[in-house]
Design a protein around this motif. Structure first.
Motif, PDB file in Angstrom:
ATOM      1  N   TYR A  57       0.834  -1.184   0.000  1.00 18.93           N
ATOM      2  CA  TYR A  57       0.000   0.000   0.000  1.00 18.93           C
ATOM      3  C   TYR A  57       0.887   1.260   0.000  1.00 18.93           C
ATOM      4  O   TYR A  57       1.964   1.274   0.620  1.00 18.93           O
ATOM      5  CB  TYR A  57      -0.888   0.044   1.238  1.00 18.93           C
ATOM      6  CG  TYR A  57      -1.964  -1.012   1.306  1.00 18.93           C
ATOM      7  CD1 TYR A  57      -2.490  -1.594   0.156  1.00 18.93           C
ATOM      8  CD2 TYR A  57      -2.468  -1.427   2.540  1.00 18.93           C
ATOM      9  CE1 TYR A  57      -3.499  -2.556   0.234  1.00 18.93           C
ATOM     10  CE2 TYR A  57      -3.470  -2.383   2.630  1.00 18.93           C
ATOM     11  CZ  TYR A  57      -3.975  -2.949   1.473  1.00 18.93           C
ATOM     12  OH  TYR A  57      -4.956  -3.902   1.557  1.00 18.93           O
ATOM     13  N   PHE A  71       2.112   3.870   1.478  1.00 24.80           N
ATOM     14  CA  PHE A  71       2.195   4.561   2.770  1.00 24.80           C
ATOM     15  C   PHE A  71       2.839   5.938   2.623  1.00 24.80           C
ATOM     16  O   PHE A  71       2.294   6.945   3.101  1.00 24.80           O
ATOM     17  CB  PHE A  71       2.983   3.713   3.769  1.00 24.80           C
ATOM     18  CG  PHE A  71       3.111   4.354   5.113  1.00 24.80           C
ATOM     19  CD1 PHE A  71       2.098   4.248   6.054  1.00 24.80           C
ATOM     20  CD2 PHE A  71       4.237   5.091   5.456  1.00 24.80           C
ATOM     21  CE1 PHE A  71       2.195   4.862   7.296  1.00 24.80           C
ATOM     22  CE2 PHE A  71       4.353   5.705   6.696  1.00 24.80           C
ATOM     23  CZ  PHE A  71       3.324   5.588   7.613  1.00 24.80           C
ATOM     24  N   GLU A 121       3.226   7.912   0.062  1.00 33.00           N
ATOM     25  CA  GLU A 121       2.401   8.836  -0.705  1.00 33.00           C
ATOM     26  C   GLU A 121       1.211   9.338   0.115  1.00 33.00           C
ATOM     27  O   GLU A 121       0.813  10.500   0.023  1.00 33.00           O
ATOM     28  CB  GLU A 121       1.908   8.160  -1.988  1.00 33.00           C
ATOM     29  CG  GLU A 121       3.007   7.821  -2.975  1.00 33.00           C
ATOM     30  CD  GLU A 121       3.628   6.449  -2.736  1.00 33.00           C
ATOM     31  OE1 GLU A 121       3.526   5.940  -1.591  1.00 33.00           O
ATOM     32  OE2 GLU A 121       4.205   5.891  -3.675  1.00 33.00           O
ATOM     33  N   THR A 122       0.655   8.455   0.927  1.00 30.61           N
ATOM     34  CA  THR A 122      -0.493   8.839   1.752  1.00 30.61           C
ATOM     35  C   THR A 122      -0.078   9.855   2.811  1.00 30.61           C
ATOM     36  O   THR A 122      -0.784  10.842   3.061  1.00 30.61           O
ATOM     37  CB  THR A 122      -1.119   7.597   2.410  1.00 30.61           C
ATOM     38  OG1 THR A 122      -1.449   6.643   1.397  1.00 30.61           O
ATOM     39  CG2 THR A 122      -2.380   7.952   3.174  1.00 30.61           C
ATOM     40  N   SER A 174       0.483  13.213   1.205  1.00 30.07           N
ATOM     41  CA  SER A 174      -0.744  13.864   0.739  1.00 30.07           C
ATOM     42  C   SER A 174      -1.432  14.674   1.831  1.00 30.07           C
ATOM     43  O   SER A 174      -2.385  15.419   1.565  1.00 30.07           O
ATOM     44  CB  SER A 174      -1.724  12.815   0.207  1.00 30.07           C
ATOM     45  OG  SER A 174      -2.309  12.073   1.272  1.00 30.07           O
ATOM     46  N   ALA A 178      -3.019  13.237   4.396  1.00 30.08           N
ATOM     47  CA  ALA A 178      -4.210  12.482   4.794  1.00 30.08           C
ATOM     48  C   ALA A 178      -4.320  12.404   6.317  1.00 30.08           C
ATOM     49  O   ALA A 178      -3.356  12.651   7.052  1.00 30.08           O
ATOM     50  CB  ALA A 178      -4.151  11.074   4.206  1.00 30.08           C
ATOM     51  N   ASP A 206      -6.522   7.355   7.824  1.00 29.32           N
ATOM     52  CA  ASP A 206      -6.226   6.906   6.455  1.00 29.32           C
ATOM     53  C   ASP A 206      -4.788   6.411   6.346  1.00 29.32           C
ATOM     54  O   ASP A 206      -4.502   5.440   5.638  1.00 29.32           O
ATOM     55  CB  ASP A 206      -6.453   8.045   5.467  1.00 29.32           C
ATOM     56  CG  ASP A 206      -7.929   8.351   5.264  1.00 29.32           C
ATOM     57  OD1 ASP A 206      -8.764   7.462   5.549  1.00 29.32           O
ATOM     58  OD2 ASP A 206      -8.244   9.475   4.835  1.00 29.32           O
ATOM     59  N   ILE A 207      -3.867   7.092   7.027  1.00 30.55           N
ATOM     60  CA  ILE A 207      -2.458   6.683   6.993  1.00 30.55           C
ATOM     61  C   ILE A 207      -2.295   5.291   7.607  1.00 30.55           C
ATOM     62  O   ILE A 207      -1.590   4.432   7.051  1.00 30.55           O
ATOM     63  CB  ILE A 207      -1.590   7.725   7.730  1.00 30.55           C
ATOM     64  CG1 ILE A 207      -1.525   9.017   6.903  1.00 30.55           C
ATOM     65  CG2 ILE A 207      -0.185   7.179   7.982  1.00 30.55           C
ATOM     66  CD1 ILE A 207      -0.912  10.187   7.641  1.00 30.55           C
ATOM     67  N   GLU A 213      -4.401   2.890   7.765  1.00 32.79           N
ATOM     68  CA  GLU A 213      -4.942   1.861   6.879  1.00 32.79           C
ATOM     69  C   GLU A 213      -4.000   1.545   5.720  1.00 32.79           C
ATOM     70  O   GLU A 213      -4.133   0.517   5.072  1.00 32.79           O
ATOM     71  CB  GLU A 213      -6.313   2.273   6.344  1.00 32.79           C
ATOM     72  CG  GLU A 213      -7.412   2.190   7.385  1.00 32.79           C
ATOM     73  CD  GLU A 213      -7.469   0.837   8.079  1.00 32.79           C
ATOM     74  OE1 GLU A 213      -7.476  -0.199   7.382  1.00 32.79           O
ATOM     75  OE2 GLU A 213      -7.469   0.808   9.324  1.00 32.79           O
ATOM     76  N   LYS A 214      -3.034   2.428   5.477  1.00 31.81           N
ATOM     77  CA  LYS A 214      -2.067   2.179   4.405  1.00 31.81           C
ATOM     78  C   LYS A 214      -0.801   1.504   4.934  1.00 31.81           C
ATOM     79  O   LYS A 214       0.203   1.437   4.229  1.00 31.81           O
ATOM     80  CB  LYS A 214      -1.724   3.494   3.693  1.00 31.81           C
ATOM     81  CG  LYS A 214      -2.864   4.014   2.827  1.00 31.81           C
ATOM     82  CD  LYS A 214      -3.209   3.034   1.709  1.00 31.81           C
ATOM     83  CE  LYS A 214      -4.272   3.567   0.772  1.00 31.81           C
ATOM     84  NZ  LYS A 214      -5.611   3.601   1.382  1.00 31.81           N
ATOM     85  N   TYR A 250       7.433   8.035  10.566  1.00 32.74           N
ATOM     86  CA  TYR A 250       6.135   8.704  10.750  1.00 32.74           C
ATOM     87  C   TYR A 250       5.747   8.686  12.229  1.00 32.74           C
ATOM     88  O   TYR A 250       5.389   9.719  12.803  1.00 32.74           O
ATOM     89  CB  TYR A 250       5.060   8.017   9.902  1.00 32.74           C
ATOM     90  CG  TYR A 250       3.662   8.485  10.242  1.00 32.74           C
ATOM     91  CD1 TYR A 250       3.203   9.730   9.821  1.00 32.74           C
ATOM     92  CD2 TYR A 250       2.808   7.697  11.020  1.00 32.74           C
ATOM     93  CE1 TYR A 250       1.927  10.179  10.157  1.00 32.74           C
ATOM     94  CE2 TYR A 250       1.534   8.138  11.357  1.00 32.74           C
ATOM     95  CZ  TYR A 250       1.095   9.376  10.924  1.00 32.74           C
ATOM     96  OH  TYR A 250      -0.154   9.812  11.278  1.00 32.74           O
TER      97      TYR A 250
END
Length: 508
Positions: A107, A109, A111-112, A115, A117, A121-122, A124-125, A193
């Motif tokens: 997934y 991650f 890029e999310t 973005s 997000a 949402d992060i 879930e990636k 992160y």
């Protein structure tokens, strides 16, 4: 066996670009394909038969897709050793089919996060099944081929064509190494992160893009650049950037970023500026920067923070320089500058982000915050009886900006729009000052009324004494010496002004 014919494959990918030729090859070879969800539908649209993973495991995709492939029949099919009697016996006992090829990606991650997000949402990636499949298949590379990124689709296609649908042990080991690079990079970004908030004292750096350089600082040193230069620059002309070019470009970009809202030009050599100026046009700013050192500018790195027009290009075109960086170029200017085929022209697209610096040292790595502090007039503490004029304060701000980006020990001499000279990288601050004075005079600058900036405090009054003899009228320095008062007293006795900032700017 060293060479293994692929008879079964598990394919479950987020990115399906350029997967079609591989599907066609597997179909032609009669390979049994297992897949999930959207990938299954995509493969079926290519006309290939697919066995749904749910049919193999007896479980549907559950928990909103969080669990799809995490099952002994999947991982047993990947991990069981084909030359181990016990593994073969258990695979038969539990009806676990062998899986020879795993094509899976992760997934997005990074890029999310990029973005902007939400954290939900992060999270879930963060891939679970994919990363587990990658590690399992890479671990058992003796028997299984793992493709962990769409970047390797082409390589797999070539091998399948050349080897009649088979892979060698060397192929599988290579793809396993690539897979562990993918998984380690992915985990690094996830950790970084989370560590934004947690501050765990651990350093994780991972760059997947690499570019071999012609050589390092010297021809006998090999070198690579790790990162995405194309994100930062469009190269419009010239040879490949060298190691030394990149070091100078980094210094140039950092320096020119200090002059937001102004038309600035700088010329650098070995990371130090030999010319810096601001003006109403790029042409005039270049002329003033060049005046500061017409000798060192030869072979230098040039940078401006404004569009390069034809007038500016014509002015600088006769100079031999390695690199010119600008946010944009007029077409006629670009056409003229491209007349030298090796001249590197870079269009800077974005500002460099990041707040940390790292460096290898001894048997480890040191890390520090970037020096992002730039002093303004509001930061000046006047410590002398004479208060610098507005013009002198503007000059002190200008000089301090240049000083911050020059190797220590350093002294900068300037007015409010032009660097006169710098004393660079000296073991003595007095020597740095003498070097700057001699250089300024050699290029015809009158120092009466000039200002002086120092990257660190004056331990003795000798620097202000020397500066006073040359007519320098104002000084900016951090302060902090136990003998600050000696320098202040001399300035008071000789009509000089001095401001202190409380901020040192060593640069090594």
């Amino acid at each position: 066996m060293a060479t293994k014919k692929i008879q079964s494959a598990l394919i479950s990918v987020f990115y399906k670009d350029n997967l079609e030729p591989i599907i066609a090859q597997l179909k032609a070879q009669g390979v049994k394909i297992y897949s999930t969800g959207g990938t299954q539908k995509f493969i079926e649209e290519q006309g290939a038969e697919v066995i749904p993973v749910e049919e193999l495991t007896g479980y549907p995709s559950i928990f909103g897709g969080r669990v799809k492939t995490l099952h002994p029949k999947i991982f047993g099919g990947i991990l069981h050793r084909r030359d181990h009697d016990g593994d073969i016996s258990q695979a038969t006992e539990f009806d676990i089919p062998a899986i020879d090829l795993v094509i899976v990606d992760l997934y997005p991650f990074e890029e999310t996060v990029a973005s902007g997000a939400s954290e939900a949402d992060i999270i879930e990636k963060i891939d679970i099944g994919g990363i587990s499949l990658i590690r399992a298949a890479a671990k058992n590379f003796k028997d299984v081929t793992i493709i962990a990124s769409k970047a390797q689709y082409g390589e797999l296609e070539e091998r399948l064509k050349a080897q009649d649908g088979a892979t060698t042990l060397e192929d599988r080991r290579y793809f396993a190494a690539q897979a562990f690079q993918v998984s380690s990079n992915y985990d690094t970004h996830i950790f970084n992160y989370f560590n934004r908030a947690e501050g765990i004292p651990a350093l994780k750096v991972s760059e997947s893009k690499a570019k071999a350089l012609r050589y390092g600082e010297n021809p006998h040193q090999a070198a690579h650049f790790y990162g995405d230069l194309e994100e930062l620059f469009d190269q419009l002309n010239g040879k490949d950037l060298s190691y030394n070019n990149l070091v100078d470009v980094d210094a140039a970009v950092a320096l020119i970023a200090e002059f937001k809202g102004e038309t600035a030009f700088a010329i650098l050599k070995h990371t130090n500026s030999c010319g810096v100026a601001i003006a109403d046009s790029v042409k005039v700013a270049y002329q003033k920067a060049f005046e500061a050192d017409t000798t060192s500018a030869f072979g230098g790195v040039l940078i401006t923070n404004q569009n390069v027009d034809l007038a500016a290009a014509e002015e600088m075109n006769s100079l031999f320089f390695e690199v010119l960086i600008a946010p944009s170029f007029d077409e006629d200017a670009l056409s003229l500058l491209k007349g030298k085929k090796n001249r590197i022209l870079l269009r800077q697209k974005i500002q460099i982000e990041g707040t940390k610096q790292i460096k290898t040292l001894l048997n480890g790595i040191i890390e520090q915050d970037k020096d992002l502090q730039t002093e303004t007039k509001a930061d000046f503490k006047v410590v002398t009886k004479v208060v610098p004029t507005e013009e002198e304060q503007d000059a002190l701000v200008f000089a301090a900006k240049v000083c911050k980006h020059t190797k220590s020990n350093t002294i900068i001499l300037s007015n409010s729009t032009q660097l006169f000279a710098s004393g660079v990288g000296q073991t003595s601050r007095v020597d740095a000052l003498r070097q700057a004075i001699e250089k300024a005079k050699s290029f015809g600058f009158e120092l009466k009324g000039a200002v002086m900036a120092s990257d660190a405090f004056f331990p003795f009054p000798d620097c202000v004494e020397i500066a006073s003899k040359e007519g320098i009228s104002a000084v900016v320095q951090p302060g902090g010496s136990i003998k600050d008062q000696d320098s202040i007293d001399f300035c008071d006795a000789n009509g000089m002004s001095m401001v202190m900032t409380g901020v040192r700017h060593f640069k090594h």
